[in-house]
Design an enzyme around this catalytic site. Structure first.
Site, PDB file in Angstrom:
ATOM      1  CE  LYS A   1      50.421  99.061 -48.003  1.00 47.04           C
ATOM      2  NZ  LYS A   1      50.214  99.798 -46.752  1.00 47.04           N
TER       3      LYS A   1
ATOM      4  CG  ASP B   1      49.073 103.369 -45.835  1.00 45.57           C
ATOM      5  OD1 ASP B   1      47.851 103.152 -45.844  1.00 45.57           O
ATOM      6  OD2 ASP B   1      49.915 102.509 -46.169  1.00 45.57           O
TER       7      ASP B   1
HETATM    8  P1  NAP Z   1      56.111  95.589 -41.596  1.00 44.47           P
HETATM    9  O1  NAP Z   1      56.539  96.388 -42.766  1.00 44.47           O
HETATM   10  O2  NAP Z   1      56.272  94.108 -41.620  1.00 44.47           O
HETATM   11  O3  NAP Z   1      56.895  96.157 -40.298  1.00 44.47           O
HETATM   12  C1  NAP Z   1      56.714  95.572 -39.047  1.00 44.47           C
HETATM   13  C2  NAP Z   1      57.426  96.411 -37.977  1.00 44.47           C
HETATM   14  O4  NAP Z   1      57.102  95.834 -36.706  1.00 44.47           O
HETATM   15  C3  NAP Z   1      58.938  96.390 -38.080  1.00 44.47           C
HETATM   16  O5  NAP Z   1      59.433  97.613 -37.612  1.00 44.47           O
HETATM   17  C4  NAP Z   1      59.319  95.248 -37.137  1.00 44.47           C
HETATM   18  O6  NAP Z   1      60.592  95.393 -36.569  1.00 44.47           O
HETATM   19  C5  NAP Z   1      58.288  95.432 -36.053  1.00 44.47           C
HETATM   20  N1  NAP Z   1      58.014  94.177 -35.341  1.00 44.47           N
HETATM   21  C6  NAP Z   1      57.445  93.053 -35.854  1.00 44.47           C
HETATM   22  N2  NAP Z   1      57.329  92.111 -34.908  1.00 44.47           N
HETATM   23  C7  NAP Z   1      57.853  92.656 -33.774  1.00 44.47           C
HETATM   24  C8  NAP Z   1      58.044  92.176 -32.457  1.00 44.47           C
HETATM   25  N3  NAP Z   1      57.664  90.933 -32.103  1.00 44.47           N
HETATM   26  N4  NAP Z   1      58.618  92.984 -31.544  1.00 44.47           N
HETATM   27  C9  NAP Z   1      59.000  94.236 -31.883  1.00 44.47           C
HETATM   28  N5  NAP Z   1      58.864  94.758 -33.130  1.00 44.47           N
HETATM   29  C10 NAP Z   1      58.296  93.965 -34.050  1.00 44.47           C
HETATM   30  O7  NAP Z   1      54.571  95.839 -41.273  1.00 44.47           O
HETATM   31  P2  NAP Z   1      53.692  97.160 -41.569  1.00 44.47           P
HETATM   32  O8  NAP Z   1      53.070  97.054 -42.898  1.00 44.47           O
HETATM   33  O9  NAP Z   1      54.525  98.351 -41.264  1.00 44.47           O
HETATM   34  O10 NAP Z   1      52.506  96.980 -40.510  1.00 44.47           O
HETATM   35  C11 NAP Z   1      52.731  97.181 -39.124  1.00 44.47           C
HETATM   36  C12 NAP Z   1      51.378  97.122 -38.397  1.00 44.47           C
HETATM   37  O11 NAP Z   1      50.565  98.205 -38.814  1.00 44.47           O
HETATM   38  C13 NAP Z   1      50.585  95.849 -38.678  1.00 44.47           C
HETATM   39  O12 NAP Z   1      49.959  95.437 -37.501  1.00 44.47           O
HETATM   40  C14 NAP Z   1      49.548  96.288 -39.679  1.00 44.47           C
HETATM   41  O13 NAP Z   1      48.360  95.541 -39.583  1.00 44.47           O
HETATM   42  C15 NAP Z   1      49.306  97.724 -39.226  1.00 44.47           C
HETATM   43  N6  NAP Z   1      48.802  98.586 -40.306  1.00 44.47           N
HETATM   44  C16 NAP Z   1      47.662  99.264 -40.093  1.00 44.47           C
HETATM   45  C17 NAP Z   1      47.168 100.104 -41.079  1.00 44.47           C
HETATM   46  C18 NAP Z   1      45.900 100.855 -40.826  1.00 44.47           C
HETATM   47  O14 NAP Z   1      45.323 101.377 -41.783  1.00 44.47           O
HETATM   48  N7  NAP Z   1      45.460 100.963 -39.588  1.00 44.47           N
HETATM   49  C19 NAP Z   1      47.876 100.257 -42.291  1.00 44.47           C
HETATM   50  C20 NAP Z   1      49.056  99.540 -42.471  1.00 44.47           C
HETATM   51  C21 NAP Z   1      49.520  98.698 -41.470  1.00 44.47           C
HETATM   52  P3  NAP Z   1      61.926  94.909 -37.330  1.00 44.47           P
HETATM   53  O15 NAP Z   1      62.282  95.993 -38.290  1.00 44.47           O
HETATM   54  O16 NAP Z   1      62.904  94.746 -36.232  1.00 44.47           O
HETATM   55  O17 NAP Z   1      61.573  93.589 -38.019  1.00 44.47           O
END
Ligand code: NAP
Length: 272
Positions: free
Chosen positions: A63, A99
């Site tokens: 992205k 999103d």
């Molecule tokens: P990302 O950019 O990698 O961000 C991940 C976030 O989760 C960060 O804030 C990270 O914290 C935190 N995190 C990861 N592992 C963790 C843990 N073990 N304990 C606590 N915090 C943790 O990912 P993203 O793209 O934002 O996606 C996040 C989630 O949303 C995913 O599950 C994805 O599948 C989902 N999602 C869903 C949709 C939908 O349409 N429903 C769209 C996009 C994403 P740190 O900053 O400390 O690393």
């Protein structure tokens, strides 16, 4: 033709959703998944331009790079510095981020929730959280509190909400009208090892709140189960996926989108 680029991408629901919309619209279009390795989004967009592909959805990990590879972006994409939807027209590529709008549409549909005047807590500060934080602030939330493992990242994400944004902690959850879980916690990665770890203390959840989980596999995450047990209204992550895809189809085709057909397709297949 349209498609989705990502890595991994094999289990993406996006082509299914796009193709359901094209069928319902009677359009002879097709959507396919393109596996594009990390770092190759700009090359993929050069290919899109050369092949005259009408639209691409962009997912992890592309992205941010896609943002830098398009000719023009919407204001939302500029604020997020990220693009999840590219529209090709007359040799030009326009990037957007659907999103946040998809999330608000899902919230409205599943819970009748309007963020105007509401106190919101977002757990997570990654790409998905940032889109949600900006959308909630733009929709008139009076407070958008960001709770994240890495505080510096929370600060950058909270800044997207301007004067209504701040960094918070688990202590803020009980006082929120809306709690959004935007980390991968609770996601089933397909190896049967779904994490049961909860991103917030379930004791802070209660009736009168809406709890939204962006994770959509499984449909009922451990957090949503805990929220349901405590009487909160629950919103799963599938709605955000469906509605951001509907907005993408609308951008690509210029047609009003048959969201119900996309919902039916989404429910026809277990999410992965
Ligand atoms: P990302 O950019 O990698 O961000 C991940 C976030 O989760 C960060 O804030 C990270 O914290 C935190 N995190 C990861 N592992 C963790 C843990 N073990 N304990 C606590 N915090 C943790 O990912 P993203 O793209 O934002 O996606 C996040 C989630 O949303 C995913 O599950 C994805 O599948 C989902 N999602 C869903 C949709 C939908 O349409 N429903 C769209 C996009 C994403 P740190 O900053 O400390 O690393």
């Amino acid at each position: 033709m349209v498609g989705v680029i990502g890595d991994p991408i094999a289990h993406s629901l996006s082509p299914l959703l796009h193709n359901a919309a094209f069928d319902a619209l009677g359009l002879d279009w097709v959507s396919v998944a393109f596996p594009v390795p990390a770092g190759a989004a700009d090359a993929a967009l050069i290919g899109m331009r050369a092949l005259g592909i009408a639209g691409l959805s962009v997912t992890m990990p592309h992205k941010e790079q896609a943002f830098g590879a398009v000719d023009d972006t919407t204001e939302v994409a500029r604020r997020l510095q990220a693009v999840n939807c590219v529209t090709g027209r007359d040799g030009m590529l326009r990037g957007d981020s659907t999103d946040g709008a998809g999330f608000l549409a899902a919230l409205a549909r599943a819970a009748g929730f309007d963020p105007a005047g509401k106190r919101c807590v977002v757990v997570g500060a990654g790409g998905a959280a940032r889109a949600v934080i900006l959308a909630l602030a733009e929709a008139g939330a009076v407070e958008v509190v960001v709770v994240n493992r890495t505080v510096a990242r929370a600060e950058r994400a909270a800044a997207l909400a301007g004067t209504v944004g701040r960094v918070g902690s688990g202590e803020d959850v009980a006082g929120a009208d809306l709690v959004v879980q935007a980390t991968p916690l609770g996601m089933d990665r397909g190896d049967g090892a779904a994490s049961d770890a909860l991103p917030v203390d379930p004791g802070a959840l209660h009736a009168g709140q809406v709890v939204a989980d962006l994770v959509y596999h499984p449909a009922e995450t451990p957090l949503l189960r805990a929220a349901q047990e405590r009487g909160a209204r629950c919103v799963g992550g599938l709605g955000m996926l469906v509605h951001q895809a509907a907005l993408a189809v609308q951008r690509w085709t210029g047609r009003s989108v048959p969201v119900e057909a996309m919902w039916a397709a989404a429910r026809s297949r277990p999410t992965q």
